[in-house]
Design a protein around this motif. Structure first.
Motif, PDB file in Angstrom:
ATOM      1  N   MET A  54     -89.601  16.441  39.899  1.00  0.00           N
ATOM      2  CA  MET A  54     -89.143  15.136  39.415  1.00  0.00           C
ATOM      3  C   MET A  54     -89.544  14.862  37.978  1.00  0.00           C
ATOM      4  O   MET A  54     -89.176  13.826  37.427  1.00  0.00           O
ATOM      5  CB  MET A  54     -89.737  14.022  40.308  1.00  0.00           C
ATOM      6  N   LEU A  56     -92.533  14.151  36.823  1.00  0.00           N
ATOM      7  CA  LEU A  56     -93.439  13.004  36.785  1.00  0.00           C
ATOM      8  C   LEU A  56     -94.868  13.405  36.450  1.00  0.00           C
ATOM      9  O   LEU A  56     -95.782  12.637  36.642  1.00  0.00           O
ATOM     10  CB  LEU A  56     -93.442  12.298  38.153  1.00  0.00           C
ATOM     11  N   ASN A  85     -83.113  11.647  33.806  1.00  0.00           N
ATOM     12  CA  ASN A  85     -83.022  10.284  34.323  1.00  0.00           C
ATOM     13  C   ASN A  85     -81.733  10.011  35.067  1.00  0.00           C
ATOM     14  O   ASN A  85     -81.648   9.072  35.841  1.00  0.00           O
ATOM     15  CB  ASN A  85     -83.179   9.272  33.182  1.00  0.00           C
ATOM     16  N   ARG A  88     -82.831  11.183  38.568  1.00  0.00           N
ATOM     17  CA  ARG A  88     -83.941  10.462  39.200  1.00  0.00           C
ATOM     18  C   ARG A  88     -83.514   9.075  39.588  1.00  0.00           C
ATOM     19  O   ARG A  88     -83.011   8.313  38.778  1.00  0.00           O
ATOM     20  CB  ARG A  88     -85.133  10.351  38.239  1.00  0.00           C
ATOM     21  N   GLY A  89     -83.731   8.719  40.808  1.00  0.00           N
ATOM     22  CA  GLY A  89     -83.390   7.383  41.265  1.00  0.00           C
ATOM     23  C   GLY A  89     -81.965   7.274  41.731  1.00  0.00           C
ATOM     24  O   GLY A  89     -81.598   6.336  42.426  1.00  0.00           O
ATOM     25  N   PHE A  96     -93.849   7.063  47.474  1.00  0.00           N
ATOM     26  CA  PHE A  96     -95.214   7.496  47.236  1.00  0.00           C
ATOM     27  C   PHE A  96     -96.161   7.049  48.324  1.00  0.00           C
ATOM     28  O   PHE A  96     -95.833   6.262  49.189  1.00  0.00           O
ATOM     29  CB  PHE A  96     -95.687   6.993  45.874  1.00  0.00           C
ATOM     30  N   SER A 102     -97.973   1.382  44.087  1.00  0.00           N
ATOM     31  CA  SER A 102     -96.721   1.952  43.589  1.00  0.00           C
ATOM     32  C   SER A 102     -95.668   0.895  43.299  1.00  0.00           C
ATOM     33  O   SER A 102     -94.649   1.202  42.703  1.00  0.00           O
ATOM     34  CB  SER A 102     -96.152   2.958  44.589  1.00  0.00           C
ATOM     35  N   PRO A 116     -82.775   0.177  40.430  1.00  0.00           N
ATOM     36  CA  PRO A 116     -82.028   1.450  40.429  1.00  0.00           C
ATOM     37  C   PRO A 116     -80.525   1.244  40.316  1.00  0.00           C
ATOM     38  O   PRO A 116     -79.833   2.009  39.656  1.00  0.00           O
ATOM     39  CB  PRO A 116     -82.382   2.085  41.779  1.00  0.00           C
ATOM     40  N   ILE A 119     -79.693   0.342  36.720  1.00  0.00           N
ATOM     41  CA  ILE A 119     -79.826   1.472  35.806  1.00  0.00           C
ATOM     42  C   ILE A 119     -78.655   2.439  35.956  1.00  0.00           C
ATOM     43  O   ILE A 119     -78.095   2.908  34.970  1.00  0.00           O
ATOM     44  CB  ILE A 119     -81.132   2.251  36.062  1.00  0.00           C
ATOM     45  N   HIS A 120     -78.294   2.735  37.206  1.00  0.00           N
ATOM     46  CA  HIS A 120     -77.390   3.868  37.429  1.00  0.00           C
ATOM     47  C   HIS A 120     -75.943   3.503  37.684  1.00  0.00           C
ATOM     48  O   HIS A 120     -75.066   4.349  37.548  1.00  0.00           O
ATOM     49  CB  HIS A 120     -77.899   4.688  38.614  1.00  0.00           C
TER      50      HIS A 120
ATOM     51  N   ARG C 205     -95.237   5.213  37.403  1.00  0.00           N
ATOM     52  CA  ARG C 205     -94.641   6.454  37.898  1.00  0.00           C
ATOM     53  C   ARG C 205     -93.429   6.154  38.760  1.00  0.00           C
ATOM     54  O   ARG C 205     -92.427   6.850  38.724  1.00  0.00           O
ATOM     55  CB  ARG C 205     -95.705   7.200  38.696  1.00  0.00           C
ATOM     56  N   THR C 206     -93.538   5.085  39.573  1.00  0.00           N
ATOM     57  CA  THR C 206     -92.399   4.698  40.404  1.00  0.00           C
ATOM     58  C   THR C 206     -91.198   4.351  39.535  1.00  0.00           C
ATOM     59  O   THR C 206     -90.073   4.745  39.834  1.00  0.00           O
ATOM     60  CB  THR C 206     -92.761   3.483  41.277  1.00  0.00           C
ATOM     61  N   GLN C 208     -90.494   5.446  36.618  1.00  0.00           N
ATOM     62  CA  GLN C 208     -89.913   6.686  36.085  1.00  0.00           C
ATOM     63  C   GLN C 208     -89.117   7.406  37.153  1.00  0.00           C
ATOM     64  O   GLN C 208     -88.056   7.971  36.878  1.00  0.00           O
ATOM     65  CB  GLN C 208     -91.020   7.609  35.569  1.00  0.00           C
ATOM     66  N   ALA C 209     -89.644   7.376  38.392  1.00  0.00           N
ATOM     67  CA  ALA C 209     -88.931   8.050  39.488  1.00  0.00           C
ATOM     68  C   ALA C 209     -87.601   7.382  39.764  1.00  0.00           C
ATOM     69  O   ALA C 209     -86.698   7.986  40.346  1.00  0.00           O
ATOM     70  CB  ALA C 209     -89.784   8.052  40.744  1.00  0.00           C
ATOM     71  N   LYS C 210     -87.455   6.123  39.364  1.00  0.00           N
ATOM     72  CA  LYS C 210     -86.189   5.439  39.567  1.00  0.00           C
ATOM     73  C   LYS C 210     -85.185   5.769  38.478  1.00  0.00           C
ATOM     74  O   LYS C 210     -84.062   5.303  38.506  1.00  0.00           O
ATOM     75  CB  LYS C 210     -86.425   3.919  39.604  1.00  0.00           C
ATOM     76  N   GLY C 211     -85.628   6.530  37.514  1.00  0.00           N
ATOM     77  CA  GLY C 211     -84.712   6.916  36.448  1.00  0.00           C
ATOM     78  C   GLY C 211     -84.739   5.986  35.259  1.00  0.00           C
ATOM     79  O   GLY C 211     -83.838   6.005  34.430  1.00  0.00           O
ATOM     80  N   ALA C 212     -85.791   5.169  35.152  1.00  0.00           N
ATOM     81  CA  ALA C 212     -85.860   4.256  34.012  1.00  0.00           C
ATOM     82  C   ALA C 212     -86.228   5.029  32.754  1.00  0.00           C
ATOM     83  O   ALA C 212     -87.092   5.884  32.774  1.00  0.00           O
ATOM     84  CB  ALA C 212     -86.912   3.179  34.279  1.00  0.00           C
ATOM     85  N   GLY C 213     -85.550   4.700  31.659  1.00  0.00           N
ATOM     86  CA  GLY C 213     -85.857   5.338  30.389  1.00  0.00           C
ATOM     87  C   GLY C 213     -87.144   4.783  29.812  1.00  0.00           C
ATOM     88  O   GLY C 213     -87.675   3.789  30.284  1.00  0.00           O
TER      89      GLY C 213
END
Lengths: 326, 296, 305
Positions: A54, A56, A85, A88-89, A96, A102, A116, A119-120, C205-206, C208-213
């Motif tokens: 990922m 991370l 990116n 991810r998500g 986690f 988290s 999410p 963003i996507h 970290r969460t 970032q894991a969601k795809g945030a820039g």
């Protein structure tokens, strides 16, 4: 073609005391809709493997030294952050271990759930909010519209983990990576969360990579299981085969160590010795110093998993050569 | 299994080594440390340096000469009364650094005692003591010290005490916070450990936890105090003749800024460099002593 | 929330009372009086001045009278400027100081946050050291050095602004820079520390894991937590900023409250000192309250205490 193919992943941490080789040559595959369990002790490299995929890992201390992680044709390890990116998500999500730390304590639940989507996808806030509320119901939270406006610290541990799951699945990803999702929870809540994940898996059909140190959790949930030790894969097989037809001394030792499976009144079985020092990896099989079946050759030959039965790989030299009965 | 006592030893013995390692890696902090050490050395040896190397003392006037720019006789020039700037700078530095150090010690003393008492006592005592601190925070520092200096004459010792007496507030708060945090841990430890071991655990754990923030804050207080002293000297309330500090030198230099810029530049640069170094050293210490985990 | 504010209000009254009493006695107990400085004053004139202002009465009587006046909001006359009352002086000079203070605050926030954020994102790399060093200038160069230096550079040599005065908008620039630089250093240091602390947390970290820039991670996730120490610091500091800095006002010729503050102490101008102390105290308490409210808004965990 498999959804995710990891080839010969190697990574290490730079510490003041030297370079810790956390992952040494790990390879595996996950098919669409399949659930793979990743089992090992602390320090086995199981979490770090997934963080590497990922992207991370904390740089600059962590370095990926080699390997590929090919997801639907693209090597995730070679992608620049902006490209990564987009996966991810959206196509790969992660949950986690500790839901309290988290989740963002300064942000409302609905904001974090909507993120999410915002963003996507090209979606209005109102539509995103509706989907967030739907997701909260889907994961079993009562009174979603009130709960959505709350903050994480107003929730219990189990509820927070449900929120994390909702947040991870709201974009309907192809792969969910779950890093010890039940470890921080009470036993009864653990069962509920696992049930929830099974239900979501059935509804959405995503593949799951479940990391755990608990064999019990893995046995009831995964199609296939992979056992890691000291940064290497020791054994991987279909779940039933791994438990009933164990082909590696380490897996056998892990099973024997489960307190629930042992005879009451007798002394608990423990694996003698301690996990190896990742700073000074010894040649040969990392488990050899503690293995009751170890022979001289084990300390010299590198432990590489090889198929010893259909769909069943083992890195044990003796199993590979002599079909050692365990 | 090693006995629990050994584990604790390891943890705190290597804590300072850990911190030192981290500090070493911080280049700005190391730069600060070196600069401060060198300056302190130079100012401390002001007497011999003036006597043997420069050949002038700080009070030697040469009225006929007047203010002169840097040359090979007076390396940093002279001031209005022909006194050698380098000598004045060294002696002034000695006073400034001394004020900084002693005022910090005063505030440390008061602050740590107050904060520790308040933290350990807890309950109503703590509440009352902290409320007093809150009230004192509302007092405008400038007026307070000015009032003190104006009323009770200009005495260099009083200067230390007055400045230190204002800075102790924040130190008291920090120490109290730390003591309260440690107190919670200690009771847990005490419940588990045997009676004999408790005192040793107390010392092994309290010391790193308390000493850390104290060292950091003390290092950061010194430059603040030096700035305050300079400000007071600017008002004429600080160090009095025949002594001079960098603050006094800066004041005189500011008055002659257009005609004799060297009178301002050298003391101002010396002060700025010292403050700079102390601040970065303090920041570096804070990063190094931060016990709550690092990226390593 | 209302109970919180009301409780603060109630707590303030005894504080102000103690402050007024302490200030009163400290001033009266000091050697010298407001009229000794007048060079030509003979004994008789001094006596008459003292009587006029009631300074020859027994101390306790004076104290009661002072308290009574304070309760009425009457801060008394100024001894140094006989034709003006303290209320007037404060009312005229405070807005000037306040404007300077707010502009300096803007400078401090913009420069400080910029430096702090850059430093935190590039920890221990060149940009970290560079921006923190720049920010440090504000802490290491006293205002009475920076002021004249800036004047020398920009007003006298480059002739971009005036050297002194408070007439044109351009006149605000140098004083705001001089005063703001000091606070900018603190803001930079605090925001760097706060951000570093937040960036270590798991929820980053969460995100970032969601795809945030990177921008989103910093702005939407890190800043809220990272700014907490800055807000804590700014609360009491704003009071200081608003009441002006004596040095900056003197150097740039600004008719603000700071100057009156300090000269009042020198001149034993009792009422002016009292008025200034109380005014400052009210400001500090008010700003602390505002800062606490903002802190609660930023950090939801505090809301249920």
């Amino acid at each position: 073609m498999p959804l995710l193919t990891v080839n010969h992943l190697r990574m290490s941490f730079q510490t003041r005391a030297g370079t810790a080789r956390a992952v040494q040559d790990v390879s595996f595959q996950i098919e669409r809709g399949e659930t793979l369990g990743l089992v090992g002790e602390s320090g086995s490299g199981k979490s770090v493997t997934c963080y590497s995929i990922m992207g991370l890992l904390p740089r600059p201390q962590a370095r990926i030294e080699g390997g590929q992680a090919i997801f639907d044709g693209a090597d995730l390890l070679a992608l620049p952050p902006r490209e990564l990116n987009r996966y991810r998500g959206r196509r790969i999500s992660m949950i986690f271990q500790d839901p309290m730390t988290s989740l963002n304590p300064y942000s409302r639940i609905e904001t974090q759930l909507m993120e999410p989507l915002l963003i996507h996808e090209k979606i209005t806030r109102a539509a995103a909010r509706r989907r967030a509320l739907d997701m909260l119901s889907a994961v079993g939270l009562p009174d979603p519209s009130a709960r959505a406006r709350m903050y994480p610290h107003e929730f219990s541990g189990g509820m927070r983990q449900r929120v994390m799951i909702a947040m991870a699945l709201i974009t309907k990803p192809d792969l969910l990576i779950a890093d010890e999702p039940t470890t921080a929870l009470d036993v009864t809540v653990q069962a509920q969360i696992l049930e929830l994940m099974k239900r979501m898996r059935q509804e959405l059909g995503m593949a799951i990579l479940l990391i755990s140190h608990d064999l019990g959790v893995v046995s009831g949930f995964c199609d296939r299981v992979m056992v890691m030790y000291a940064g290497r894969v020791m054994e991987s097989a279909r779940t039933a085969d791994l438990f009933y037809n164990t082909r590696h001394p380490y897996t056998r030792a892990l099973q024997k160590s489960t307190p629930a499976l042992q005879v009451k009144g007798r002394e608990l079985y423990t694996i003698a010795g301690a996990p190896p020092d990742l700073l000074q990896p010894l040649p040969g099989c990392p488990f050899a110093p503690r293995c009751e079946f170890a022979i001289e050759a084990c300390a010299r030959a590198e432990a590489i998993p090889v198929e010893v039965a259909p769909g069943h790989d083992s890195a044990c030299l003796r199993v590979q050569k002599e079909n050692l009965p365990l | 299994m090693p006995p629990p006592d050994l584990h604790l030893d390891e943890k705190s013995a290597s804590f300072w080594q850990d911190a030192w390692h981290r500090l070493r890696k911080n280049r700005l902090a190391m730069f600060g440390l070196v600069v401060v050490a060198v300056l302190a050395l130079l100012c401390g040896l002001a007497g011999p340096i003036c006597g043997h190397i420069i050949g002038f003392s700080y009070e030697q006037q040469n009225l006929a000469l007047g203010p002169v720019g840097p040359n090979h006789v007076h390396w940093l020039g002279t001031d209005r009364m022909g006194r050698d700037m380098l000598a004045r700078l060294l002696y002034g530095g000695r006073i400034s650094l001394m004020v900084g150090l002693l005022a910090t010690v005063v505030s440390l003393f008061i602050g740590v005692t107050y904060g520790a008492v308040s933290g350990f006592a807890g309950g109503n005592v703590d509440m009352v003591l902290m409320r007093c601190v809150d009230i004192l925070y509302a007092l405008p520092f400038t007026i307070f010290v000015i009032l003190l200096m104006v009323f009770f004459g200009q005495n260099i010792i009083l200067l230390f005490v007055a400045i230190g007496a204002v800075q102790w507030l924040t130190m008291a708060r920090i120490v109290r916070g730390q003591v309260m945090a440690i107190k919670q841990q200690e009771f847990v430890e005490a419940a588990r450990a045997l009676g004999l071991r408790r005192r040793r655990i107390l010392f092994r754990h309290i010391l790193p936890n308390l000493l850390g923030p104290i060292i950091v804050y003390a290092t950061l207080t010194v430059p603040e105090v030096m700035l305050l002293e300079a400000f007071l000297s600017f008002l004429g309330l600080g160090v009095q003749p025949p002594h001079s500090s960098w603050g006094v030198l800066i004041k005189e230099g500011a008055e002659m800024m257009e005609e004799s810029p060297w009178m301002l530049i050298y003391p101002a640069a010396a002060m700025a460099l010292t403050l700079f170094s102390l601040n970065f050293l303090g920041d570096g210490l804070r990063d190094a002593l931060d016990t709550r985990g690092s990226k390593e | 929330m209302i109970r919180f504010v009301a409780r603060r209000f109630l707590e303030t009254i005894p504080v102000l009372f103690i402050l007024a009493t302490a200030t009163f006695f400290m001033m009266r107990l000091a050697p010298g009086g407001p009229f000794l400085a007048e060079k030509q004053a003979s004994r008789e004139i001094q006596a008459r001045m003292n009587a006029h202002y009631g300074l020859d009465q027994p101390l306790f009587r004076q104290y009661l009278r002072q308290m009574k006046n304070l309760l009425r909001g009457d801060l008394g006359p100024s001894f140094k400027y006989p034709s003006r009352t303290v209320n007037e002086i404060i009312a005229q000079s405070f807005p000037v100081s306040a404007e300077l203070g707010l502009e300096s605050l803007a400078v401090a926030l913009v420069l400080g946050l910029l430096a702090g954020i850059i430093a935190a994102l590039k920890q221990n790399a060149f940009w970290d050291h560079f921006s923190m060093s720049l920010a440090m200038i504000g802490l290491c160069v006293p205002t009475f050095v920076m002021g004249p230096l800036l004047i020398s550079a920009f007003a006298l040599h480059l002739e971009w602004c005036n050297a002194a005065g408070w007439f044109f908008p351009r006149d605000r620039v140098l004083p705001a820079l001089t005063l703001g630089a000091y606070y900018a250093a603190y803001v930079a240091r605090l925001s760097r520390g706060g951000l570093l602390e937040v960036l270590r947390q798991d929820f980053i970290r969460t995100a970032q894991a969601k795809g945030a820039g990177a921008a989103r991670v910093v702005c939407r996730h890190a800043l809220r937590g990272g700014l907490l120490p800055v807000v804590s610091f700014l609360g009491p500091s704003i009071a200081g900023l608003l009441t002006g800095s004596f040095v900056v006002e003197t150097v740039f010729g600004i008719p603000g409250l700071g100057r009156f503050f300090v000269t009042a102490a020198f001149n034993r101008d009792y009422c002016m000192v009292m008025g200034s102390v109380l005014f400052y105290a009210v400001l500090v308490i008010g700003m602390n309250l505002a800062a606490d409210i903002v802190l609660v808004w930023l950090n939801p965990k505090l809301r249920f205490d």
